[in-house]
Design an enzyme around this catalytic site. Sequence first.
Site, PDB file in Angstrom:
ATOM      1  N   LYS A  13      12.058  -8.561  -4.135  1.00 34.24           N
ATOM      2  CA  LYS A  13      12.093  -7.120  -4.916  1.00 34.24           C
ATOM      3  C   LYS A  13      12.485  -5.958  -3.203  1.00 34.24           C
ATOM      4  O   LYS A  13      13.418  -5.347  -3.344  1.00 34.24           O
ATOM      5  CB  LYS A  13      10.706  -5.770  -5.806  1.00 34.24           C
ATOM      6  CG  LYS A  13      10.021  -6.311  -6.734  1.00 34.24           C
ATOM      7  CD  LYS A  13       8.619  -5.923  -7.139  1.00 34.24           C
ATOM      8  CE  LYS A  13       7.845  -6.280  -6.128  1.00 34.24           C
ATOM      9  NZ  LYS A  13       6.278  -7.288  -5.803  1.00 34.24           N
ATOM     10  N   ARG A  91       2.650   0.800  -9.906  1.00 31.12           N
ATOM     11  CA  ARG A  91       1.848  -0.728 -10.230  1.00 31.12           C
ATOM     12  C   ARG A  91       0.758  -0.685 -11.336  1.00 31.12           C
ATOM     13  O   ARG A  91       0.318  -1.900 -11.445  1.00 31.12           O
ATOM     14  CB  ARG A  91       1.249  -0.835  -9.092  1.00 31.12           C
ATOM     15  CG  ARG A  91       1.770  -2.900  -8.184  1.00 31.12           C
ATOM     16  CD  ARG A  91       1.394  -2.861  -6.906  1.00 31.12           C
ATOM     17  NE  ARG A  91       1.294  -4.390  -6.076  1.00 31.12           N
ATOM     18  CZ  ARG A  91       2.220  -4.136  -5.000  1.00 31.12           C
ATOM     19  NH1 ARG A  91       3.260  -3.612  -4.688  1.00 31.12           N
ATOM     20  NH2 ARG A  91       2.834  -5.659  -4.860  1.00 31.12           N
ATOM     21  N   ARG A 130       7.206 -16.889   3.438  1.00 35.60           N
ATOM     22  CA  ARG A 130       7.845 -16.290   3.271  1.00 35.60           C
ATOM     23  C   ARG A 130       7.711 -15.238   4.590  1.00 35.60           C
ATOM     24  O   ARG A 130       6.248 -15.472   4.990  1.00 35.60           O
ATOM     25  CB  ARG A 130       7.230 -14.132   2.822  1.00 35.60           C
ATOM     26  CG  ARG A 130       8.213 -13.173   3.257  1.00 35.60           C
ATOM     27  CD  ARG A 130       7.753 -12.509   1.720  1.00 35.60           C
ATOM     28  NE  ARG A 130       6.893 -11.839   1.078  1.00 35.60           N
ATOM     29  CZ  ARG A 130       6.253 -10.862   0.426  1.00 35.60           C
ATOM     30  NH1 ARG A 130       7.080 -10.619  -0.206  1.00 35.60           N
ATOM     31  NH2 ARG A 130       4.840 -11.448  -0.626  1.00 35.60           N
ATOM     32  N   ARG A 163       2.127 -12.491   6.917  1.00 35.18           N
ATOM     33  CA  ARG A 163       1.139 -11.145   6.075  1.00 35.18           C
ATOM     34  C   ARG A 163       0.517 -12.258   6.106  1.00 35.18           C
ATOM     35  O   ARG A 163       0.214 -12.998   4.707  1.00 35.18           O
ATOM     36  CB  ARG A 163       1.901 -10.642   4.689  1.00 35.18           C
ATOM     37  CG  ARG A 163       3.073  -9.461   4.836  1.00 35.18           C
ATOM     38  CD  ARG A 163       3.823  -9.318   3.913  1.00 35.18           C
ATOM     39  NE  ARG A 163       3.000  -8.651   2.315  1.00 35.18           N
ATOM     40  CZ  ARG A 163       3.383  -8.463   1.713  1.00 35.18           C
ATOM     41  NH1 ARG A 163       4.331  -8.589   1.193  1.00 35.18           N
ATOM     42  NH2 ARG A 163       2.715  -8.240   0.346  1.00 35.18           N
ATOM     43  N   ARG A 174      -3.448 -11.942  -6.080  1.00 33.37           N
ATOM     44  CA  ARG A 174      -2.455 -10.944  -6.653  1.00 33.37           C
ATOM     45  C   ARG A 174      -1.290 -11.499  -8.009  1.00 33.37           C
ATOM     46  O   ARG A 174      -1.228 -10.086  -8.300  1.00 33.37           O
ATOM     47  CB  ARG A 174      -1.596 -10.884  -5.251  1.00 33.37           C
ATOM     48  CG  ARG A 174      -1.988 -10.170  -3.781  1.00 33.37           C
ATOM     49  CD  ARG A 174      -1.306 -10.551  -2.898  1.00 33.37           C
ATOM     50  NE  ARG A 174      -0.367  -9.987  -2.796  1.00 33.37           N
ATOM     51  CZ  ARG A 174       1.148 -10.721  -1.660  1.00 33.37           C
ATOM     52  NH1 ARG A 174       0.585 -11.455  -1.498  1.00 33.37           N
ATOM     53  NH2 ARG A 174       1.492  -9.706  -1.711  1.00 33.37           N
TER      54      ARG A 174
HETATM   55  P1  ADP Z   1       5.168  -7.173  -3.041  1.00 35.53           P
HETATM   56  O1  ADP Z   1       6.287  -7.442  -2.621  1.00 35.53           O
HETATM   57  O2  ADP Z   1       4.162  -8.679  -2.653  1.00 35.53           O
HETATM   58  O3  ADP Z   1       4.697  -7.360  -4.060  1.00 35.53           O
HETATM   59  P2  ADP Z   1       3.717  -5.019  -1.676  1.00 35.53           P
HETATM   60  O4  ADP Z   1       4.462  -5.467  -0.261  1.00 35.53           O
HETATM   61  O5  ADP Z   1       4.124  -4.737  -2.174  1.00 35.53           O
HETATM   62  O6  ADP Z   1       3.548  -6.734  -1.857  1.00 35.53           O
HETATM   63  O7  ADP Z   1       2.505  -4.636  -1.443  1.00 35.53           O
HETATM   64  C1  ADP Z   1       1.341  -5.700  -0.756  1.00 35.53           C
HETATM   65  C2  ADP Z   1      -0.016  -4.631  -0.477  1.00 35.53           C
HETATM   66  O8  ADP Z   1       0.107  -3.766  -0.378  1.00 35.53           O
HETATM   67  C3  ADP Z   1      -1.009  -5.559  -2.613  1.00 35.53           C
HETATM   68  O9  ADP Z   1      -1.800  -6.060  -2.696  1.00 35.53           O
HETATM   69  C4  ADP Z   1      -1.777  -3.739  -2.641  1.00 35.53           C
HETATM   70  O10 ADP Z   1      -2.909  -3.990  -1.229  1.00 35.53           O
HETATM   71  C5  ADP Z   1      -1.224  -3.024  -1.315  1.00 35.53           C
HETATM   72  N1  ADP Z   1      -0.283  -1.736  -2.480  1.00 35.53           N
HETATM   73  C6  ADP Z   1       1.056  -1.668  -2.407  1.00 35.53           C
HETATM   74  N2  ADP Z   1       1.952  -1.232  -3.455  1.00 35.53           N
HETATM   75  C7  ADP Z   1       0.003  -0.894  -3.342  1.00 35.53           C
HETATM   76  C8  ADP Z   1       0.823  -0.332  -5.067  1.00 35.53           C
HETATM   77  N3  ADP Z   1       1.417   0.816  -5.506  1.00 35.53           N
HETATM   78  N4  ADP Z   1      -0.713   0.198  -5.919  1.00 35.53           N
HETATM   79  C9  ADP Z   1      -2.063  -0.489  -5.281  1.00 35.53           C
HETATM   80  N5  ADP Z   1      -1.558  -1.008  -4.206  1.00 35.53           N
HETATM   81  C10 ADP Z   1      -0.342  -1.415  -3.861  1.00 35.53           C
HETATM   82  P1  ADP Z   2       8.996  -9.230  -3.230  1.00 35.93           P
HETATM   83  O1  ADP Z   2       9.188  -7.917  -2.204  1.00 35.93           O
HETATM   84  O2  ADP Z   2       8.877  -9.075  -4.390  1.00 35.93           O
HETATM   85  O3  ADP Z   2       7.763  -9.882  -2.815  1.00 35.93           O
HETATM   86  P2  ADP Z   2      10.415 -10.107  -1.778  1.00 35.93           P
HETATM   87  O4  ADP Z   2      11.458  -9.911  -1.697  1.00 35.93           O
HETATM   88  O5  ADP Z   2      10.080 -10.589  -0.082  1.00 35.93           O
HETATM   89  O6  ADP Z   2       9.504  -9.919  -2.414  1.00 35.93           O
HETATM   90  O7  ADP Z   2      11.388 -12.063  -1.967  1.00 35.93           O
HETATM   91  C1  ADP Z   2       9.814 -12.737  -1.383  1.00 35.93           C
HETATM   92  C2  ADP Z   2       9.879 -14.022  -1.101  1.00 35.93           C
HETATM   93  O8  ADP Z   2      11.446 -14.830  -1.542  1.00 35.93           O
HETATM   94  C3  ADP Z   2      10.966 -13.954   0.619  1.00 35.93           C
HETATM   95  O9  ADP Z   2      11.341 -14.758   1.552  1.00 35.93           O
HETATM   96  C4  ADP Z   2      12.507 -13.888  -0.422  1.00 35.93           C
HETATM   97  O10 ADP Z   2      13.493 -14.238   1.446  1.00 35.93           O
HETATM   98  C5  ADP Z   2      12.446 -14.709  -1.134  1.00 35.93           C
HETATM   99  N1  ADP Z   2      13.060 -14.561  -2.162  1.00 35.93           N
HETATM  100  C6  ADP Z   2      13.739 -13.305  -2.624  1.00 35.93           C
HETATM  101  N2  ADP Z   2      15.120 -13.409  -3.361  1.00 35.93           N
HETATM  102  C7  ADP Z   2      15.012 -14.885  -3.162  1.00 35.93           C
HETATM  103  C8  ADP Z   2      15.694 -15.344  -4.288  1.00 35.93           C
HETATM  104  N3  ADP Z   2      16.869 -14.851  -5.222  1.00 35.93           N
HETATM  105  N4  ADP Z   2      15.779 -16.626  -4.309  1.00 35.93           N
HETATM  106  C9  ADP Z   2      14.942 -17.766  -3.000  1.00 35.93           C
HETATM  107  N5  ADP Z   2      14.205 -16.855  -2.366  1.00 35.93           N
HETATM  108  C10 ADP Z   2      14.276 -15.755  -2.523  1.00 35.93           C
END
Ligand code: ADP
Ligand code: ADP
Length: 219
Positions: A13, A91, A130, A163, A174
């Site tokens: 994302k 979410r 990551r 992180r 998660r």
């Molecule tokens: P990821 O990119 O791996 O999906 P995020 O950076 O979006 O993780 O979120 C990290 C953490 O921040 C989540 O595990 C949660 O604790 C909190 N968080 C982020 N967005 C939301 C949301 N929309 N509702 C509740 N918690 C959230």
């Molecule tokens: P999210 O925000 O959904 O949690 P991220 O964009 O942070 O996901 O991506 C999670 C990890 O996977 C990062 O280390 C990123 O560089 C890697 N990644 C993202 N897209 C791809 C892909 N299409 N193929 C392989 N690795 C990816």
Amino acid sequence: MRIVLLGPPGAGKGTQAKRICETYNIPHISTGDIFRENMKNDTPLGQKAKEYMHKGLLVPDELVVEMVEERLTYEDVLSTGYGYLLDGFPRTVFQAGALCDINAKKDCELTLAINLEVPLDILIERVTNRRICPKCHETYHLKYNKPKIEGICDFDGTALYQRDDDKIETVQKRIQIYQDETMPLIEFYEDKQKIININGLQHMSDVFKDIKKVLSGVN
Ligand code: ADP
Ligand code: ADP
């Protein structure tokens, strides 16, 4: 353009959000980034969010919704005709309903929910490898998206970090919460005929090509 990006932790994302926002000139609103920024600055919001984030739990709906509603009043949203890309929000079904209400108050509708589909078993490898720049929030991967110099952000030379919630113990929690709380949103947006599924297993530039194809058809 008003976009929501859906997908499990590690789906890509944040990676795609950056590309979409640069191309379509809309603000990138990542609720996770906002919470992490507040934690870094030790604000009252950051202190509250920390309790949940460290354990891999969702921050309570009311807190997140209030924060997003306020963020959607900022100049970058207003100057793009109430444009935004929400990354990591909604979410829960409650949050999705709240977003509908916020949009309705502005006489606006969501343009599209883009759902990045990635099988759950490959997420752990993505998330635990990551690395992030604390300054510009650029995301790297130790294998698939390495920085030019190990441990250093390509864009601003800042040291990358992992992180706290990307460690294996928390990631599993998660993913479970994603299945229980967030997956129902797919049906929520299907019912509204607002969702497009994209194969997130492809190379990141091919994922983005597919997203562009979809977005070239909407406005
Ligand atoms: P990821 O990119 O791996 O999906 P995020 O950076 O979006 O993780 O979120 C990290 C953490 O921040 C989540 O595990 C949660 O604790 C909190 N968080 C982020 N967005 C939301 C949301 N929309 N509702 C509740 N918690 C959230
Ligand atoms: P999210 O925000 O959904 O949690 P991220 O964009 O942070 O996901 O991506 C999670 C990890 O996977 C990062 O280390 C990123 O560089 C890697 N990644 C993202 N897209 C791809 C892909 N299409 N193929 C392989 N690795 C990816």
